[in-house]
Design a protein around this motif. Structure first.
Motif, PDB file in Angstrom:
ATOM      1  N   ARG A 116      41.931  35.307  36.283  1.00  0.00           N
ATOM      2  CA  ARG A 116      44.383  35.589  35.662  1.00  0.00           C
ATOM      3  C   ARG A 116      44.805  37.024  36.031  1.00  0.00           C
ATOM      4  N   TYR A 117      43.338  37.986  34.988  1.00  0.00           N
ATOM      5  CA  TYR A 117      43.569  39.625  35.163  1.00  0.00           C
ATOM      6  C   TYR A 117      44.114  39.695  36.650  1.00  0.00           C
ATOM      7  N   ALA A 118      43.393  39.035  37.539  1.00  0.00           N
ATOM      8  CA  ALA A 118      43.531  40.182  38.999  1.00  0.00           C
ATOM      9  C   ALA A 118      44.785  38.460  40.113  1.00  0.00           C
ATOM     10  N   GLY A 119      44.827  37.929  39.408  1.00  0.00           N
ATOM     11  CA  GLY A 119      46.087  37.369  39.965  1.00  0.00           C
ATOM     12  C   GLY A 119      45.605  36.167  40.619  1.00  0.00           C
ATOM     13  N   MET A 120      44.080  35.456  40.609  1.00  0.00           N
ATOM     14  CA  MET A 120      44.065  34.732  40.696  1.00  0.00           C
ATOM     15  C   MET A 120      44.481  33.369  39.559  1.00  0.00           C
TER      16      MET A 120
END
Lengths: 358, 509
Positions: A238-242
């Protein structure tokens, strides 16, 4: 002086340890099952010899093992992908049946299409049928946080009863004299076989190609990377925008779709008609869970584990008749093996040391 | 009169992990009734050594003597029998159970226990060592400091005479630290022996009698605390001069790169955690956000990073509104976020190389069409490992094998190798040793001189003052004021942190 058993966490797990763990878990399963055989009054070594010979000891046995490995491979490769994302789809059995219903339905109602069009259409329909059956738990999980273990399992029974309803009801063939079967498929809705065997080779080729594709996707593409990241640590994903939701959706739809293809292979390659659910799939969807874990969630290795489990199913059938064992024996087999494989999963992450102390 | 034998004597302890030597022929002598500090950088082998003493690991070589007698410690159970207790950095408590239940967990052999008797004993112990605690409270209701008291009580209840504390102050507030140090002194007065693992020089000088310093798995010195000073300790710990004063070029204010207007956000419990927060971060500056942890800093950063929705207000990155942008879009706009909980931004079981591409895996050169170019990935990882001095056997090793400082270096390496305009960094040096702190600070200052805008959240005032150009103080979800980062403003900052001063917005710098 006493013996002490200690458990230490392993920092790294070598490939050798992993292979050892698989072999050890299989060995221990066979030991436990040997005890069960003894209780049933069967000499275990004799039983194992017969199982081995039944599954792998003759051309006929081998061909049957390959035949049974086809649905196991299709469903198992998909499940390996799903489990890798820590999405626990255990409803492949239902997805196989839905593939059989949609693919088989296309075969039943469009019997006059040319074979080169009809068979691909059936596979496509079967994929969609299984995919929709995977989409439902995916939707419930992403939208309402419902556990996919429960929903995918419950959907097995819905699919099973749907098949039963169809073959006892609207789809029952008029010429079947009351038996719960559809009319036979037209020739163009049937898969060709390898020689006199039951190996419907188009499905086999498809299964191998797809297992390789899933492997490449998982380890070499950016989407496979997302699947592995989300499976290992969703918050990092989530942090990496996935999109965690997208991964959940994708693996459930794809593993459902692959199981659906297996369903098409069974009805178009083996039965040439629809029948009761137990006939279409005698638990392939559940055995595929073992196939995936036995391969340690590596889609390439599912080719080996599917063949192995296929052989075990064939050998199990052989001893049931030869040694007069109850038909549930093979399910006991499955259960015991799965148990030890999951236990081995723990053992590969920890080290058990036995030592003498004063 | 024969000399009193040492409470703990470890001789020639060596321990190797998968090719890495964690302890190399380490000798440790802890006298009865003393507070002995075990000082060293992250990864120096302090925790490993204590895990050996507590029976969690077996040494590959070496011997242990407890009160002069040779000890065979094969498990924590053996250690407890010998009167050794350990309080780990991460507490090992059952969150939903009460204090009493946690203390007795794992003791005794029977199926039942006399809860009243146990509670009585716990209350007595707590009074004796002035460890204020409600024995019937459930763990999740307790603060970090209180949970630590439970851990200490657990060890005392089991009859510990030698207590090992692993980085005991890392989770505590300043007041709680003070109380803890008092408790430790009290315990030695009662004849207990304390081993205190730390990398904080202040604590060593404040509380310990003697100190053993470890560097890279070896003992570099054993000193009496009264006869040494911080500079000497720091040198022995890192093996070189520490530059605590870093040069900072004066700032010319550039354009606002990150702008936040009237931001409001909720915390996980649905309560307002950030209210009416307005500030700008300019090109080439570091804006520090000071404040006691838990005053809305984390929520504020998560809203800026896109991990938490904004209730009200607006966020602009480079004059483009980003309030409703997805995380991915914000990354594309040049925003980089280094969270305080490092492991939420890393995948511990995946290799360092695979972790290095977490932000860039979608783009060329890492991604070619649908495929990830593994060679480019490995080359990138090797380059970053070298550039940021990450200590690891190789880029294919999982991140979980790295020590704390190396994990942070790897994380910073990845974040700064992106095309970043705004860097949002939370608690960048928490839990790190002096050497790693210095590297991280230098990295942040070099980003500043490259013209990047940095928003820095920290509860370490020294860090804020060293690095920042301006300091915003957060209290109870609000910005109490923004002042220049100067020594003469420390008093004001302190008052704002305590909520006792609020500066009018017109006077903010």
């Amino acid at each position: 002086m006493s013996i002490r058993v200690r458990i230490e966490r392993r920092l790294e797990v070598s490939p050798q340890t992993q292979i050892l763990a698989i072999l050890l878990s299989l060995f221990l399963s066979f030991v436990v099952i040997a005890v069960i055989f003894s209780f049933l009054g069967v000499e275990p070594l004799n039983a194992y010899r017969r199982i081995f010979l039944g599954g792998f000891g003759s051309i006929y046995g081998l061909s049957e093992s390959i035949t049974k490995a086809i649905p196991l491979l299709l469903a198992g490769a998909g499940l390996a992908l799903s489990f890798k994302a820590r999405v626990y789809n255990i409803g492949a059995e239902g997805q196989i049946l839905m593939g059989a219903v949609v693919g088989g339905g296309i075969g039943l109602f469009l019997p006059n299409l040319p074979r080169s069009l009809l068979l691909p259409l059936m596979f496509l329909g079967g994929f969609l049928g299984g995919a929709v059956w995977g989409l439902i738990p995916a939707f419930l999980k992403t939208r309402f946080r419902v556990d996919e273990v429960l929903t995918s399992l419950m959907l097995v029974y819905i699919a099973s009863d749907l098949v039963r309803y169809l073959v006892y009801g609207p789809w029952r063939g008029p010429e079947q004299r009351g038996f719960p079967y559809s009319s036979p498929f037209s020739l163009s809705a049937q898969l060709p076989h390898l020689g006199t065997t039951r190996i419907h080779y188009p499905t086999l080729i498809l299964a191998i190609l797809l297992a390789v594709t899933v492997y490449i996707m998982l380890f070499y593409t950016k989407f496979g990377y997302e699947i592995r990241v989300v499976g290992e640590n969703p918050s990092a994903g989530r942090y990496a925008g996935m999109s965690v939701e997208r991964v959940v959706l994708f693996v459930l739809v794809l593993s459902g779709g692959l199981a659906g293809l297996a369903g098409v292979g069974e009805v178009a390659g083996i039965h040439a008609r629809l029948g009761p659910p137990e006939g279409i799939s005698p638990g392939y969807g559940f055995t595929a869970i073992i196939v995936a874990w036995l391969a340690r969630l590596n889609p390439l290795l599912t080719m080996i584990s599917a063949f192995f489990m296929g052989g075990l199913l064939v050998g199990g059938d052989a001893i049931q008749t030869a040694l007069n064992l109850p038909s549930a024996t093979i399910f006991v087999f499955n259960g015991v093996i799965l148990f030890f494989i999951i236990a081995a999963e723990y053992l590969t992450n920890y080290r058990i040391k036995v030592e003498a102390v004063r | 009169m024969s000399e009193v034998p040492a409470a703990v004597l470890m001789k020639g302890i060596t321990k190797r992990f998968a090719g890495v030597v964690a302890n190399s022929a380490v000798d440790l002598e802890v006298k009865k009734g003393e507070i002995h500090a075990l000082l060293g950088e992250n990864g120096a082998g302090k925790t490993t050594l204590m895990n050996i003493l507590y029976g969690i690991y077996r040494p590959d070589e070496g011997e242990i003597y407890i009160n002069g007698e040779k000890a065979h410690i094969h498990s924590p159970k053996d250690a407890i029998k010998l009167g050794i207790g350990m309080v780990h950095q991460q507490f090992r408590l059952v969150q939903t159970h009460t204090v009493v239940e946690n203390v007795i967990l794992g003791t005794g052999n029977g199926v039942t226990f006399n809860e009243e008797e146990v509670r009585q004993k716990i209350v007595e112990l707590a009074q004796r060592y002035s460890l204020a605690i409600n024995p019937d409270a459930r763990i999740w209701q307790l603060s970090a400091g209180e949970q630590q008291r439970v851990e200490i009580l657990k060890a005392l209840y089991r009859g510990a005479k030698i207590l090992i504390l692993d980085e005991p102050t890392s989770m505590l507030t300043p007041l709680e630290i003070k109380e803890l140090l008092q408790t430790l002194r009290r315990m030695t007065e009662e004849g207990n022996t304390i081993i205190f693992i730390t990398h904080k020089l202040d604590e060593v000088t404040a509380v310990s009698h003697r100190v053993t310093i470890l560097r890279q798995g070896k003992v570099t010195a054993v000193l009496e605390t009264a006869k040494t000073h911080k500079t000497e300790l720091a040198n022995l710990m890192v093996g070189r001069e520490v530059l605590f004063r870093l040069e900072k070029q004066p700032l010319e204010r550039g354009a606002a790169v990150l702008r936040v207007e009237g931001l409001e956000a909720l915390n996980d419990k649905g309560l307002v955690a950030v209210q009416d927060v307005t500030f700008s971060v300019y090109r080439g500056e570091i804006l520090g956000i000071a404040g006691v942890a838990g005053n809305g800093q984390r929520e504020l950063l998560e809203v800026i990073a896109g991990l938490r929705p904004a209730n009200k207000g607006k966020i602009f990155i480079q004059d483009r509104e980003a309030t409703y942008a997805s995380i991915r879009e914000r990354i594309g706009m040049g925003l980089s976020y280094v969270p305080g909980e490092r492991m939420t931004a890393l995948v511990p079981n995946m290799s360092i190389a695979e972790n290095m591409i977490l932000k860039s895996y979608r783009k060329s050169p890492i991604c070619k069409g649908l495929f990830i170019d593994r060679q480019v990935m490995l080359d990138l990882a090797k380059r970053l490992i070298q550039e940021y001095e990450v200590v690891t056997p190789g880029p294919d090793k999982p991140v979980k094998l790295l020590s704390g400082g190396n994990i942070q270096r790897a994380l910073m390496a990845r974040e700064l190798s992106q095309e970043v305009d705004v860097l949002v960094v939370a608690y960048p040096t928490s839990g790190l040793d002096v050497g790693a702190i210095e590297t991280i600070w230098k990295i942040l200052l070099s980003q500043r001189s490259l013209g990047k805008a940095t928003l820095l959240v920290s509860d370490d005032l020294e860090e804020i003052l060293t690095l920042s150009d301006r300091v915003a103080v957060m209290h109870n979800g609000e910005i109490m004021g923004i002042v220049e980062a100067k020594e003469e403003n420390i008093e004001k900052i302190g008052l704002m942190m305590a909520g006792a001063l609020k500066i009018d917005r017109e006077q903010w710098v």
